[in-house]
Design a protein around this motif. Structure first.
Motif: not given
Length: 224
Positions: A31-46, A48-60
């Motif tokens: 949930x932290x990864x998912x929310x961090x990406x939405x905050x970073x991009x300032x939009x609602x997002x589904x 990603x395909x897996x937890x591992x795919x968040x390795x490049x989320x800008x809020x590392x």
């Protein structure tokens, strides 16, 4: 010196607060990864395909910090408690998931560590507490490449006894994969994310349940 005395003279073992905090970090990590990406991009997002795919989320830190806490959860507990040495191997698996990317040349190594983490985690009870080889934490780490097979063949009777608990961790992958195959679309693209999240939650909650009822007779500082 007993580990409980080493950490805290309180017989109630206040180290449990570390367990609770670390387990919470594991449960809420996706949930932290998912929310961090939405905050970073300032939009609602589904998701990603897996937890591992968040390795490049800008809020590392949203990816690396919760999973590193999870590594600490397993390694610290396994290093201190003789009956929980297998947790050191679990920490090694999860560290492999963090270090080796899920794309590119390291993809096979990444998925080996991820698969071993969930498979071995499903059968933790087969190699914990009263029926544990007298190995040092270092030997458990050296055994990590073959632990899934070792558990299956050396602890078969215990594996069968714990099949129902293992199912609670492994079943989400089967059930959601079938659902994705039937429905496709949105869930078809994201089933692995939710399967990993459910399995990780069940795994660490089982860990916490066990930690709250430790057989402290198994506590002891590790041998070399």
């Amino acid at each position: 010196m007993e580990a409980s005395a080493f950490l805290n003279k309180d017989p109630d073992w206040e180290y449990q607060s570390f367990d609770v905090t670390a387990v919470a970090a594991c449960v809420f990590a996706p949930a932290i990864m998912w929310i961090a990406e939405m905050i970073d991009r300032a939009e609602l997002l589904a998701p990603r395909q897996s937890i591992s795919s968040y390795h490049d989320v800008l809020t590392a830190g949203a990816f690396f910090i919760p999973l590193t806490v999870a590594v600490m959860l397993f390694v610290v507990n396994g290093w201190i408690f003789a009956g929980h040495r297998i947790h050191v191997a679990m920490g090694a698996y999860l560290l492999g998931v963090i270090v080796f990317d899920h794309v590119g040349r390291t993809r096979p190594v990444h998925f080996f560590f991820a698969g071993a983490f969930f498979i071995v985690g499903a059968f933790l009870e087969a190699v914990r507490d009263d029926d544990v080889p007298n190995w040092s934490p270092r030997k458990w780490i050296l055994m990590t490449p073959i632990l899934p097979a070792w558990i299956l063949f050396s602890r078969w009777s215990r594996v069968k006894q714990q099949a129902w608990r293992a199912g609670a961790i492994l079943l989400p992958f089967v059930a959601l994969a079938l659902l994705a195959w039937v429905l496709g679309g949105w869930i078809g693209d994201r089933w692995l994310f939710f399967a990993e999240w459910i399995a990780l939650t069940v795994l660490v909650l089982n860990y916490l349940r066990d930690a709250r009822s430790h057989a402290h007779k198994n506590a002891g500082l590790p041998t070399a």
